[in-house]
Write a protein that holds these residues in place. Structure first.
Motif, PDB file in Angstrom:
ATOM      1  N   ASN A  64       0.823  -1.205   0.000  1.00  0.00           N
ATOM      2  CA  ASN A  64       0.000   0.000   0.000  1.00  0.00           C
ATOM      3  C   ASN A  64       0.857   1.254   0.000  1.00  0.00           C
ATOM      4  OD1 ASN A  64       0.205   1.059   3.019  1.00  0.00           O
ATOM      5  ND2 ASN A  64      -0.033  -1.167   3.113  1.00  0.00           N
ATOM      6  N   LEU A  65       0.301   2.300  -0.557  1.00  0.00           N
ATOM      7  CA  LEU A  65       0.952   3.603  -0.603  1.00  0.00           C
ATOM      8  C   LEU A  65      -0.126   4.656  -0.429  1.00  0.00           C
ATOM      9  CD1 LEU A  65       3.723   4.976  -1.140  1.00  0.00           C
ATOM     10  CD2 LEU A  65       3.038   5.157  -3.545  1.00  0.00           C
ATOM     11  N   GLY A  66       0.095   5.622   0.464  1.00  0.00           N
ATOM     12  CA  GLY A  66      -0.949   6.600   0.734  1.00  0.00           C
ATOM     13  C   GLY A  66      -0.404   7.946   1.172  1.00  0.00           C
ATOM     14  N   VAL A  67      -1.320   8.895   1.267  1.00  0.00           N
ATOM     15  CA  VAL A  67      -0.988  10.236   1.743  1.00  0.00           C
ATOM     16  C   VAL A  67      -2.066  10.656   2.732  1.00  0.00           C
ATOM     17  CG1 VAL A  67      -2.215  11.343  -0.172  1.00  0.00           C
ATOM     18  CG2 VAL A  67      -0.428  12.607   1.058  1.00  0.00           C
ATOM     19  N   VAL A  68      -1.650  11.320   3.821  1.00  0.00           N
ATOM     20  CA  VAL A  68      -2.579  11.811   4.833  1.00  0.00           C
ATOM     21  C   VAL A  68      -2.296  13.289   5.094  1.00  0.00           C
ATOM     22  CG1 VAL A  68      -2.966   9.594   5.964  1.00  0.00           C
ATOM     23  CG2 VAL A  68      -1.029  11.009   6.659  1.00  0.00           C
ATOM     24  N   SER A  69      -3.324  14.010   5.480  1.00  0.00           N
ATOM     25  CA  SER A  69      -3.162  15.444   5.736  1.00  0.00           C
ATOM     26  C   SER A  69      -2.377  15.717   7.008  1.00  0.00           C
ATOM     27  CB  SER A  69      -4.533  16.125   5.805  1.00  0.00           C
ATOM     28  OG  SER A  69      -5.318  15.552   6.844  1.00  0.00           O
ATOM     29  N   ASP A  70      -2.357  14.740   7.912  1.00  0.00           N
ATOM     30  CA  ASP A  70      -1.590  14.833   9.162  1.00  0.00           C
ATOM     31  C   ASP A  70      -1.448  13.415   9.697  1.00  0.00           C
ATOM     32  OD1 ASP A  70      -0.430  15.421  11.605  1.00  0.00           O
ATOM     33  OD2 ASP A  70      -2.201  16.405  12.455  1.00  0.00           O
ATOM     34  N   TYR A  71      -0.222  12.971   9.939  1.00  0.00           N
ATOM     35  CA  TYR A  71       0.000  11.628  10.461  1.00  0.00           C
ATOM     36  C   TYR A  71      -0.191  11.646  11.975  1.00  0.00           C
ATOM     37  CZ  TYR A  71       2.781   7.603  12.111  1.00  0.00           C
ATOM     38  OH  TYR A  71       3.222   6.475  12.764  1.00  0.00           O
ATOM     39  N   ARG A  72      -1.274  11.035  12.419  1.00  0.00           N
ATOM     40  CA  ARG A  72      -1.562  10.935  13.852  1.00  0.00           C
ATOM     41  C   ARG A  72      -1.276   9.514  14.340  1.00  0.00           C
ATOM     42  NH1 ARG A  72      -4.657  15.235  16.591  1.00  0.00           N
ATOM     43  NH2 ARG A  72      -4.401  17.014  15.188  1.00  0.00           N
ATOM     44  N   PHE A  73      -0.592   9.404  15.461  1.00  0.00           N
ATOM     45  CA  PHE A  73      -0.353   8.128  16.119  1.00  0.00           C
ATOM     46  C   PHE A  73      -0.914   8.232  17.525  1.00  0.00           C
ATOM     47  CE2 PHE A  73       2.737   5.464  18.661  1.00  0.00           C
ATOM     48  CZ  PHE A  73       2.139   4.256  18.340  1.00  0.00           C
ATOM     49  N   ARG A  74      -1.946   7.446  17.782  1.00  0.00           N
ATOM     50  CA  ARG A  74      -2.643   7.485  19.064  1.00  0.00           C
ATOM     51  C   ARG A  74      -3.082   8.904  19.398  1.00  0.00           C
ATOM     52  NH1 ARG A  74       1.214   2.840  21.942  1.00  0.00           N
ATOM     53  NH2 ARG A  74       0.455   1.176  20.570  1.00  0.00           N
ATOM     54  N   GLY A  75      -3.578   9.566  18.363  1.00  0.00           N
ATOM     55  CA  GLY A  75      -4.174  10.883  18.518  1.00  0.00           C
ATOM     56  C   GLY A  75      -3.236  12.060  18.439  1.00  0.00           C
ATOM     57  N   VAL A  76      -1.920  11.826  18.457  1.00  0.00           N
ATOM     58  CA  VAL A  76      -0.934  12.912  18.482  1.00  0.00           C
ATOM     59  C   VAL A  76      -0.232  13.008  17.131  1.00  0.00           C
ATOM     60  CG1 VAL A  76       1.226  13.707  19.521  1.00  0.00           C
ATOM     61  CG2 VAL A  76      -0.581  12.754  20.959  1.00  0.00           C
ATOM     62  N   SER A  77      -0.103  14.215  16.618  1.00  0.00           N
ATOM     63  CA  SER A  77       0.543  14.422  15.324  1.00  0.00           C
ATOM     64  C   SER A  77       2.023  14.065  15.387  1.00  0.00           C
ATOM     65  CB  SER A  77       0.399  15.883  14.881  1.00  0.00           C
ATOM     66  OG  SER A  77       1.106  16.106  13.673  1.00  0.00           O
ATOM     67  N   GLN A  78       2.470  13.313  14.389  1.00  0.00           N
ATOM     68  CA  GLN A  78       3.876  12.940  14.271  1.00  0.00           C
ATOM     69  C   GLN A  78       4.600  13.808  13.250  1.00  0.00           C
ATOM     70  OE1 GLN A  78       4.747   9.868  16.369  1.00  0.00           O
ATOM     71  NE2 GLN A  78       2.924  10.980  17.028  1.00  0.00           N
ATOM     72  N   THR A  79       3.845  14.685  12.564  1.00  0.00           N
ATOM     73  CA  THR A  79       4.408  15.454  11.447  1.00  0.00           C
ATOM     74  C   THR A  79       4.199  16.953  11.610  1.00  0.00           C
ATOM     75  OG1 THR A  79       2.358  14.921  10.250  1.00  0.00           O
ATOM     76  CG2 THR A  79       4.309  13.624   9.712  1.00  0.00           C
ATOM     77  N   ARG A  80       4.130  17.396  12.860  1.00  0.00           N
ATOM     78  CA  ARG A  80       3.971  18.826  13.135  1.00  0.00           C
ATOM     79  C   ARG A  80       2.716  19.382  12.468  1.00  0.00           C
ATOM     80  NH1 ARG A  80       9.063  22.470  11.895  1.00  0.00           N
ATOM     81  NH2 ARG A  80      10.104  20.796  13.062  1.00  0.00           N
ATOM     82  N   LEU A  81       1.631  18.552  12.488  1.00  0.00           N
ATOM     83  CA  LEU A  81       0.332  18.929  11.919  1.00  0.00           C
ATOM     84  C   LEU A  81       0.387  19.119  10.408  1.00  0.00           C
ATOM     85  CD1 LEU A  81      -0.592  21.552  14.675  1.00  0.00           C
ATOM     86  CD2 LEU A  81      -1.234  19.134  14.624  1.00  0.00           C
ATOM     87  N   GLN A  82       1.375  18.488   9.766  1.00  0.00           N
ATOM     88  CA  GLN A  82       1.571  18.599   8.317  1.00  0.00           C
ATOM     89  C   GLN A  82       1.346  17.242   7.642  1.00  0.00           C
ATOM     90  OE1 GLN A  82       2.153  21.619   6.770  1.00  0.00           O
ATOM     91  NE2 GLN A  82       1.788  22.374   8.861  1.00  0.00           N
ATOM     92  N   PRO A  83       1.209  17.199   6.294  1.00  0.00           N
ATOM     93  CA  PRO A  83       0.946  15.955   5.573  1.00  0.00           C
ATOM     94  C   PRO A  83       2.098  14.958   5.659  1.00  0.00           C
ATOM     95  CG  PRO A  83       0.332  17.855   4.243  1.00  0.00           C
ATOM     96  CD  PRO A  83       1.117  18.387   5.411  1.00  0.00           C
ATOM     97  N   ALA A  84       1.777  13.702   5.322  1.00  0.00           N
ATOM     98  CA  ALA A  84       2.778  12.633   5.315  1.00  0.00           C
ATOM     99  C   ALA A  84       2.510  11.683   4.153  1.00  0.00           C
ATOM    100  CB  ALA A  84       2.758  11.862   6.631  1.00  0.00           C
ATOM    101  N   MET A  85       3.587  11.132   3.605  1.00  0.00           N
ATOM    102  CA  MET A  85       3.521  10.066   2.614  1.00  0.00           C
ATOM    103  C   MET A  85       3.890   8.766   3.308  1.00  0.00           C
ATOM    104  SD  MET A  85       2.966   9.305  -0.616  1.00  0.00           S
ATOM    105  CE  MET A  85       3.273  10.760  -1.632  1.00  0.00           C
ATOM    106  N   GLN A  86       3.108   7.702   3.067  1.00  0.00           N
ATOM    107  CA  GLN A  86       3.297   6.461   3.800  1.00  0.00           C
ATOM    108  C   GLN A  86       3.187   5.260   2.878  1.00  0.00           C
ATOM    109  OE1 GLN A  86       0.049   6.983   6.572  1.00  0.00           O
ATOM    110  NE2 GLN A  86       1.274   8.255   7.945  1.00  0.00           N
ATOM    111  N   GLY A  87       3.857   4.165   3.225  1.00  0.00           N
ATOM    112  CA  GLY A  87       3.772   2.956   2.427  1.00  0.00           C
ATOM    113  C   GLY A  87       4.075   1.734   3.254  1.00  0.00           C
ATOM    114  N   GLY A  88       3.523   0.587   2.845  1.00  0.00           N
ATOM    115  CA  GLY A  88       3.747  -0.631   3.599  1.00  0.00           C
ATOM    116  C   GLY A  88       3.671  -1.878   2.742  1.00  0.00           C
ATOM    117  N   LEU A  89       4.214  -2.960   3.270  1.00  0.00           N
ATOM    118  CA  LEU A  89       4.193  -4.272   2.634  1.00  0.00           C
ATOM    119  C   LEU A  89       3.837  -5.298   3.696  1.00  0.00           C
ATOM    120  CD1 LEU A  89       4.870  -6.186   0.212  1.00  0.00           C
ATOM    121  CD2 LEU A  89       7.202  -6.246   1.084  1.00  0.00           C
ATOM    122  N   ASP A  90       2.852  -6.177   3.403  1.00  0.00           N
ATOM    123  CA  ASP A  90       2.404  -7.170   4.360  1.00  0.00           C
ATOM    124  C   ASP A  90       2.383  -8.568   3.751  1.00  0.00           C
ATOM    125  OD1 ASP A  90       1.273  -5.734   6.925  1.00  0.00           O
ATOM    126  OD2 ASP A  90       0.664  -4.514   5.209  1.00  0.00           O
TER     127      ASP A  90
END
Length: 283
Positions: free
Chosen positions: A67-93
């Motif tokens: 998978n490959l995706g984009v989010v407006s803000d990367y939140r982990f357990r409710g807290v922003s990990q990207t200073r409230l900015q967008p993130a590009m993400q990808g994974g393999l399972d």
């Protein structure tokens, strides 16, 4: 967001591997290069070796997804990990028919530098575990390593290395999932925080026209922190499969965390309530 099976003849295991290495890999490696070239080379070889190992497994007893995706803000357990900015993400399972699974997931981040580090702008997670069913309950026991690549948070003098390892057990009955995660190392570098834990509950609710509503409630207990880094987080996520391989999500998330603990260098509260948007492609 869901993970999409990719085990057919055209989009089989090797296709999923190549998709992740060629698409998500360069994005993460580019971030590595911002820290140091040696880490970039090691990361790319690491991705390639994992991909080759997975590609050699039996095609008759496995499920693959990338998978490959984009989010407006990367939140982990409710807290922003990207200073409230967008993130590009990808994974393999990879999931074996026996119940064993293994995965790799990555994203750009900014919180490590905000916490005082000079390096550490990429999160790379490696996880694995076993799923089984007993008495109409589905169980998932796994281990997850959050690796904040090349981070030097320990040099800040306030916290140790940010990378963290957890073991987690989830139980799902009638679509309701209860999960507990227990920290085996220091939690995100906080001194003496071993044994911290996170408990959460969620349930998907189908709504009109193929939309799914997922309420979530969680509590993070970070041991021996002053001021306390513990908090409750909540989320209400609306998601929809737009096409066989695309998924859209809109999520309202927030926390009651201590603002003095969870803020950007400019003073913005990273646990504030906000509407987040995401788009993911999976195959």
């Amino acid at each position: 967001m869901c993970r999409v099976r990719s085990g057919d003849a055209q989009n089989g295991p090797l296709g999923a591997v190549l998709f992740w290495v060629t698409a998500a890999g360069p994005i993460i490696v580019k971030k590595f290069r911002e820290e140091n070239m040696k880490s970039a080379v090691q990361a790319r070889w690491g991705l390639a070796l994992v991909a080759v190992w997975l590609a050699q497994a039996s095609a008759q007893a496995q499920t693959w997804s990338a998978n490959l995706g984009v989010v407006s803000d990367y939140r982990f357990r409710g807290v922003s990990q990207t200073r409230l900015q967008p993130a590009m993400q990808g994974g393999l399972d990879y999931v074996d028919i026996s119940g064993w699974y293994l995965g790799l997931w990555g994203s750009n981040i900014r919180w490590v530098k905000d916490a005082g580090a000079q390096a550490g702008s990429v999160e790379l997670d490696l996880y694995g575990g076993y799923r089984w069913q007993h008495a109409q309950v589905n169980y998932d026991l796994g281990v997850l390593r959050y690796d904040y690549v090349a981070n030097d948070l320990g040099r800040s003098g306030r916290r140790g290395n940010a990378s963290t390892t957890e073991v987690a057990l989830a139980a799902t009955r009638a679509q309701t999932t209860l999960k507990y995660s227990h920290t085996l190392t220091r939690w995100l570098g906080y001194p003496d925080s071993q044994g911290s834990g996170y408990i959460e509950i969620s349930r998907p609710w189908p709504v009109a026209a193929g939309w799914t509503l997922v309420p979530h409630l969680g509590y993070l207990n970070v041991r021996r922190t002053q001021p306390s880094a513990s908090y409750t987080d909540y989320a209400l996520t609306l998601q929809k499969n737009l096409a066989p391989a695309w998924q859209f999500a809109a999520s309202l998330q927030g926390t009651n965390a201590d603002r003095s603990v969870y803020s950007t260098p400019s003073g913005d509260f990273t646990g504030r309530t906000a509407l987040l948007l995401g788009l993911k492609y999976a195959r």
